[in-house]
Design a protein around this motif. Structure first.
Motif, mmCIF file in Angstrom:
data_model
loop_
_atom_site.group_PDB
_atom_site.id
_atom_site.type_symbol
_atom_site.label_atom_id
_atom_site.label_comp_id
_atom_site.label_asym_id
_atom_site.label_seq_id
_atom_site.Cartn_x
_atom_site.Cartn_y
_atom_site.Cartn_z
ATOM 1 N N ALA A 100 0.821 -1.207 0.000
ATOM 2 C CA ALA A 100 0.000 0.000 0.000
ATOM 3 C C ALA A 100 0.856 1.258 0.000
ATOM 4 O O ALA A 100 2.005 1.246 0.408
ATOM 5 N N SER A 101 0.262 2.343 -0.461
ATOM 6 C CA SER A 101 0.905 3.653 -0.348
ATOM 7 C C SER A 101 0.089 4.478 0.645
ATOM 8 O O SER A 101 -1.140 4.456 0.623
ATOM 9 N N LEU A 118 7.530 1.735 5.944
ATOM 10 C CA LEU A 118 8.614 1.679 4.965
ATOM 11 C C LEU A 118 9.436 0.402 5.103
ATOM 12 O O LEU A 118 9.787 -0.230 4.105
ATOM 13 N N GLU A 119 9.712 0.011 6.329
ATOM 14 C CA GLU A 119 10.476 -1.221 6.567
ATOM 15 C C GLU A 119 9.708 -2.458 6.119
ATOM 16 O O GLU A 119 10.307 -3.468 5.751
ATOM 17 N N ALA A 120 8.376 -2.381 6.117
ATOM 18 C CA ALA A 120 7.538 -3.492 5.675
ATOM 19 C C ALA A 120 7.341 -3.508 4.161
ATOM 20 O O ALA A 120 6.659 -4.382 3.635
ATOM 21 N N GLY A 121 7.909 -2.528 3.459
ATOM 22 C CA GLY A 121 7.820 -2.503 2.005
ATOM 23 C C GLY A 121 6.738 -1.617 1.431
ATOM 24 O O GLY A 121 6.568 -1.554 0.212
ATOM 25 N N HIS A 122 5.991 -0.913 2.283
ATOM 26 C CA HIS A 122 4.975 0.015 1.800
ATOM 27 C C HIS A 122 5.650 1.304 1.360
ATOM 28 O O HIS A 122 6.827 1.528 1.634
ATOM 29 N N SER A 123 4.905 2.158 0.700
ATOM 30 C CA SER A 123 5.466 3.445 0.297
ATOM 31 C C SER A 123 4.710 4.578 0.974
ATOM 32 O O SER A 123 3.546 4.431 1.355
ATOM 33 N N ILE A 124 5.393 5.700 1.112
ATOM 34 C CA ILE A 124 4.803 6.903 1.693
ATOM 35 C C ILE A 124 4.735 7.946 0.577
ATOM 36 O O ILE A 124 5.756 8.321 0.009
ATOM 37 N N THR A 125 3.520 8.358 0.245
ATOM 38 C CA THR A 125 3.329 9.379 -0.781
ATOM 39 C C THR A 125 3.862 10.719 -0.285
ATOM 40 O O THR A 125 4.415 11.492 -1.051
ATOM 41 N N GLY A 126 3.687 10.962 1.004
ATOM 42 C CA GLY A 126 4.184 12.182 1.618
ATOM 43 C C GLY A 126 3.617 12.344 3.008
ATOM 44 O O GLY A 126 2.721 11.607 3.413
ATOM 45 N N ILE A 174 14.588 10.534 7.691
ATOM 46 C CA ILE A 174 13.772 9.495 7.047
ATOM 47 C C ILE A 174 13.227 9.982 5.704
ATOM 48 O O ILE A 174 13.152 9.217 4.744
ATOM 49 N N ALA A 175 12.874 11.264 5.612
ATOM 50 C CA ALA A 175 12.350 11.805 4.346
ATOM 51 C C ALA A 175 13.427 11.802 3.273
ATOM 52 O O ALA A 175 13.154 11.493 2.112
ATOM 53 N N ARG A 185 -4.181 4.832 1.134
ATOM 54 C CA ARG A 185 -4.744 5.077 2.469
ATOM 55 C C ARG A 185 -4.150 6.350 3.041
ATOM 56 O O ARG A 185 -3.026 6.732 2.725
ATOM 57 N N SER A 186 -4.903 6.965 3.949
ATOM 58 C CA SER A 186 -4.365 8.106 4.694
ATOM 59 C C SER A 186 -4.559 7.840 6.175
ATOM 60 O O SER A 186 -5.536 7.209 6.593
ATOM 61 N N ILE A 187 -3.618 8.315 6.946
ATOM 62 C CA ILE A 187 -3.673 8.134 8.392
ATOM 63 C C ILE A 187 -3.326 9.459 9.041
ATOM 64 O O ILE A 187 -2.333 10.090 8.677
ATOM 65 N N GLN A 188 -4.145 9.864 10.016
ATOM 66 C CA GLN A 188 -3.924 11.130 10.706
ATOM 67 C C GLN A 188 -3.483 10.860 12.144
ATOM 68 O O GLN A 188 -4.054 10.021 12.836
ATOM 69 N N PHE A 189 -2.475 11.600 12.561
ATOM 70 C CA PHE A 189 -1.961 11.494 13.927
ATOM 71 C C PHE A 189 -2.071 12.837 14.609
ATOM 72 O O PHE A 189 -1.803 13.865 14.061
#
Length: 130
Positions: free
Chosen positions: A2-3, A29-37, A68-69, A126-130
């Motif tokens: 997933a991204s 990221l360590e699990a192989g997913h990507s971060i769009t931003g 990390i970025a 997906r999006s996640i808010q913290f």
């Protein structure tokens, strides 16, 4: 895989949300997913203040997000309106305010409008808010 689009609205000094966002990003990221931003909004923009100093017994989140970025090449986007209200200015904003040497938002953080968040959301699974 997933991204993800990460949205940080928590102050780095007043809650654990910013740290949780960082740890989630790192684990994804360590699990192989990507971060769009990562989009910093509301009190979350306080993290982008390069003038902040941390005590020796406090966790400094600013350098961790920068590292990390840069390592995984994803953007750290800061809402320009929320940042300016909190005294966080990019070099361009400082020039427009006739204070060209008084800016505290530096790369890899970038000052953007809310439209950039919409674009990131459209590009992500997906999006996640913290």
């Amino acid at each position: 895989m997933a991204s993800f689009c990460i949205i940080v609205t928590s102050s780095p000094l007043e809650s654990q949300g910013c740290y949780s966002a960082y740890r989630f990003t790192q684990a994804a990221l360590e699990a192989g997913h990507s971060i769009t931003g990562v989009f910093f909004y509301q009190s979350g923009v306080e993290l982008a203040n390069s003038f902040q100093t941390m005590l020796s017994d406090e966790l400094a989140m600013y350098p961790k997000w920068c590292e990390i970025a840069q390592k995984y090449a994803f953007p750290l986007q800061v809402c320009v309106t929320a940042a300016n209200r909190r005294g966080i200015l990019s070099e361009q904003d400082a020039i427009q305010n006739d204070t060209p040497n008084l800016f505290n938002l530096n790369a890899p953080f970038e000052s953007v409008g809310i439209g950039e968040l919409v674009s990131m959301l459209n590009e992500s699974d997906r999006s996640i808010q913290f």
